[in-house]
Design a protein around this motif. Structure first.
Motif, PDB file in Angstrom:
ATOM      1  N   GLY A 198       0.537  -0.900  -0.159  1.00  0.00           N
ATOM      2  CA  GLY A 198       0.138   0.167  -0.058  1.00  0.00           C
ATOM      3  C   GLY A 198       0.862   1.235  -0.195  1.00  0.00           C
ATOM      4  N   SER A 199       2.090   1.077   0.105  1.00  0.00           N
ATOM      5  CA  SER A 199       2.772   2.355  -0.338  1.00  0.00           C
ATOM      6  C   SER A 199       2.869   3.263  -1.446  1.00  0.00           C
ATOM      7  CB  SER A 199       4.871   1.920   0.088  1.00  0.00           C
ATOM      8  OG  SER A 199       4.318   1.307   1.847  1.00  0.00           O
ATOM      9  N   GLY A 200       2.285   2.963  -2.817  1.00  0.00           N
ATOM     10  CA  GLY A 200       2.114   3.554  -3.807  1.00  0.00           C
ATOM     11  C   GLY A 200       3.174   4.576  -4.038  1.00  0.00           C
ATOM     12  N   GLY A 201       3.490   5.110  -5.039  1.00  0.00           N
ATOM     13  CA  GLY A 201       4.860   5.833  -5.486  1.00  0.00           C
ATOM     14  C   GLY A 201       5.328   4.749  -6.839  1.00  0.00           C
ATOM     15  N   LEU A 202       6.778   5.303  -6.481  1.00  0.00           N
ATOM     16  CA  LEU A 202       7.913   4.816  -7.254  1.00  0.00           C
ATOM     17  C   LEU A 202       7.867   3.223  -7.720  1.00  0.00           C
ATOM     18  CD1 LEU A 202      10.433   4.743  -4.269  1.00  0.00           C
ATOM     19  CD2 LEU A 202      10.806   6.008  -5.679  1.00  0.00           C
ATOM     20  N   SER A 232       0.148   6.435  -1.886  1.00  0.00           N
ATOM     21  CA  SER A 232       0.129   5.567  -0.634  1.00  0.00           C
ATOM     22  C   SER A 232      -1.015   5.625   0.062  1.00  0.00           C
ATOM     23  CB  SER A 232       1.666   5.890   0.177  1.00  0.00           C
ATOM     24  OG  SER A 232       1.990   5.828   1.515  1.00  0.00           O
ATOM     25  N   LEU A 233      -0.968   4.326   0.722  1.00  0.00           N
ATOM     26  CA  LEU A 233      -2.029   4.444   1.366  1.00  0.00           C
ATOM     27  C   LEU A 233      -2.365   4.060   3.168  1.00  0.00           C
ATOM     28  CD1 LEU A 233      -4.675   1.465  -0.774  1.00  0.00           C
ATOM     29  CD2 LEU A 233      -4.739   4.276  -0.153  1.00  0.00           C
ATOM     30  N   ARG A 234      -0.852   4.514   3.039  1.00  0.00           N
ATOM     31  CA  ARG A 234      -0.078   4.558   4.368  1.00  0.00           C
ATOM     32  C   ARG A 234       0.063   5.161   5.660  1.00  0.00           C
ATOM     33  NH1 ARG A 234       2.176  -1.212   4.576  1.00  0.00           N
ATOM     34  NH2 ARG A 234       3.024  -1.043   6.582  1.00  0.00           N
ATOM     35  N   GLY A 235      -0.349   6.592   4.694  1.00  0.00           N
ATOM     36  CA  GLY A 235      -0.513   7.770   5.708  1.00  0.00           C
ATOM     37  C   GLY A 235      -1.365   8.168   6.062  1.00  0.00           C
ATOM     38  N   PRO A 236      -1.520   9.571   6.937  1.00  0.00           N
ATOM     39  CA  PRO A 236      -2.549  10.179   7.264  1.00  0.00           C
ATOM     40  C   PRO A 236      -3.879  10.282   6.683  1.00  0.00           C
ATOM     41  CG  PRO A 236      -0.996  11.124   7.777  1.00  0.00           C
ATOM     42  CD  PRO A 236      -0.394   9.902   7.671  1.00  0.00           C
ATOM     43  N   GLY A 249      -9.988  11.717   0.986  1.00  0.00           N
ATOM     44  CA  GLY A 249     -10.788  11.977   2.610  1.00  0.00           C
ATOM     45  C   GLY A 249     -10.224  10.373   2.660  1.00  0.00           C
ATOM     46  N   GLY A 250      -9.629  10.249   4.592  1.00  0.00           N
ATOM     47  CA  GLY A 250      -9.610   8.913   4.754  1.00  0.00           C
ATOM     48  C   GLY A 250     -10.309   8.766   5.996  1.00  0.00           C
ATOM     49  N   GLU A 251     -11.460   9.060   5.682  1.00  0.00           N
ATOM     50  CA  GLU A 251     -13.188   8.494   6.624  1.00  0.00           C
ATOM     51  C   GLU A 251     -12.834   6.974   6.262  1.00  0.00           C
ATOM     52  OE1 GLU A 251     -13.302  11.671   5.284  1.00  0.00           O
ATOM     53  OE2 GLU A 251     -11.995  11.930   6.802  1.00  0.00           O
ATOM     54  N   ASP A 297     -11.182  -2.346   5.368  1.00  0.00           N
ATOM     55  CA  ASP A 297     -11.205  -2.963   6.778  1.00  0.00           C
ATOM     56  C   ASP A 297      -9.434  -2.795   6.567  1.00  0.00           C
ATOM     57  OD1 ASP A 297     -13.924  -2.654   8.235  1.00  0.00           O
ATOM     58  OD2 ASP A 297     -13.463  -4.579   7.834  1.00  0.00           O
ATOM     59  N   TYR A 298      -9.125  -3.641   5.811  1.00  0.00           N
ATOM     60  CA  TYR A 298      -7.551  -3.549   5.778  1.00  0.00           C
ATOM     61  C   TYR A 298      -6.779  -2.453   4.797  1.00  0.00           C
ATOM     62  CZ  TYR A 298      -3.056  -5.285   3.756  1.00  0.00           C
ATOM     63  OH  TYR A 298      -2.035  -5.919   4.200  1.00  0.00           O
ATOM     64  N   VAL A 299      -7.330  -1.650   3.700  1.00  0.00           N
ATOM     65  CA  VAL A 299      -6.661   0.002   3.738  1.00  0.00           C
ATOM     66  C   VAL A 299      -7.275   0.907   5.336  1.00  0.00           C
ATOM     67  CG1 VAL A 299      -7.317   2.155   2.688  1.00  0.00           C
ATOM     68  CG2 VAL A 299      -7.506  -0.272   1.662  1.00  0.00           C
ATOM     69  N   LEU A 300      -8.022   0.604   5.924  1.00  0.00           N
ATOM     70  CA  LEU A 300      -7.697   1.489   6.990  1.00  0.00           C
ATOM     71  C   LEU A 300      -7.318   1.463   8.180  1.00  0.00           C
ATOM     72  CD1 LEU A 300     -11.525   1.816   7.765  1.00  0.00           C
ATOM     73  CD2 LEU A 300     -10.225   3.682   7.061  1.00  0.00           C
ATOM     74  N   SER A 301      -6.512  -0.705   8.032  1.00  0.00           N
ATOM     75  CA  SER A 301      -5.751  -1.288   8.542  1.00  0.00           C
ATOM     76  C   SER A 301      -4.082  -0.452   8.587  1.00  0.00           C
ATOM     77  CB  SER A 301      -5.478  -2.713   8.733  1.00  0.00           C
ATOM     78  OG  SER A 301      -5.348  -3.091   7.359  1.00  0.00           O
ATOM     79  N   LEU A 302      -3.906  -0.448   6.920  1.00  0.00           N
ATOM     80  CA  LEU A 302      -2.504  -0.130   6.675  1.00  0.00           C
ATOM     81  C   LEU A 302      -1.899   1.412   7.180  1.00  0.00           C
ATOM     82  CD1 LEU A 302      -2.673  -0.804   3.098  1.00  0.00           C
ATOM     83  CD2 LEU A 302      -2.027  -2.205   4.417  1.00  0.00           C
ATOM     84  N   ARG A 303      -2.877   1.989   7.789  1.00  0.00           N
ATOM     85  CA  ARG A 303      -2.156   2.614   8.705  1.00  0.00           C
ATOM     86  C   ARG A 303      -1.608   2.871   9.984  1.00  0.00           C
ATOM     87  NH1 ARG A 303      -7.139   7.618   7.163  1.00  0.00           N
ATOM     88  NH2 ARG A 303      -8.413   6.082   8.703  1.00  0.00           N
ATOM     89  N   ASN A 304      -2.570   1.749  10.378  1.00  0.00           N
ATOM     90  CA  ASN A 304      -1.490   1.507  12.244  1.00  0.00           C
ATOM     91  C   ASN A 304      -0.926   0.426  12.243  1.00  0.00           C
ATOM     92  OD1 ASN A 304      -3.895   2.947  12.785  1.00  0.00           O
ATOM     93  ND2 ASN A 304      -6.059   1.063  12.446  1.00  0.00           N
ATOM     94  N   GLU A 305      -0.623   0.207  11.040  1.00  0.00           N
ATOM     95  CA  GLU A 305       0.891  -0.724  11.165  1.00  0.00           C
ATOM     96  C   GLU A 305       2.533   0.262  11.293  1.00  0.00           C
ATOM     97  OE1 GLU A 305       1.019  -3.142   7.555  1.00  0.00           O
ATOM     98  OE2 GLU A 305      -0.615  -4.517   8.056  1.00  0.00           O
TER      99      GLU A 305
END
Length: 113
Positions: free
Chosen positions: A51-55, A61-65, A70-72, A105-113
């Motif tokens: 989920g890091s995207g880029g490069l 990226s889906l890992r940042g805040p 929108g991230g909701e 749910d999985y995408v939301l979990s990427l931010r918490n890793e």
């Protein structure tokens, strides 16, 4: 004889415990399992396997805040379900509501890793 029975019972409890713990692995529950599998199939080609995207990946990226739209939870669901512009396809015709929810749910979990 009693000692053998105790060892046998210990083996049974150990096996039961291992079976239980195998169901609690990182790939189970909302942060893994089906959502993770669907992400790897449908999202990773653009957003990368983690989920890091880029490069080398065209998706962000889906890992940042911060998320572009929108991230909701509802905004992420709308992006996956309905698509965004020409680069983000809609997945409503490919994934039912339960599968869409699992990916969210999985995408939301990427931010918490």
């Amino acid at each position: 004889m009693r000692n053998l029975r105790l060892k046998g019972m210990g083996a049974i409890f150990l096996t039961a415990g291992l079976v239980f713990l195998s169901g609690c692995s990182e790939s189970s529950g909302p942060t893994g399992g089906e959502g993770q599998s669907l992400f790897k199939t449908w999202c990773a080609p653009c957003h990368g396997p983690d989920g890091s995207g880029g490069l080398g990946y065209k998706g962000p990226s889906l890992r940042g805040p911060e998320f572009i739209y929108g991230g909701e939870r509802e905004a992420i669901l709308a992006s996956i379900r309905d698509g965004r512009g020409e680069d983000m396809p809609a997945f409503s015709s490919r994934l039912n509501q339960a599968k869409l929810d699992a990916v969210v749910d999985y995408v939301l979990s990427l931010r918490n890793e």
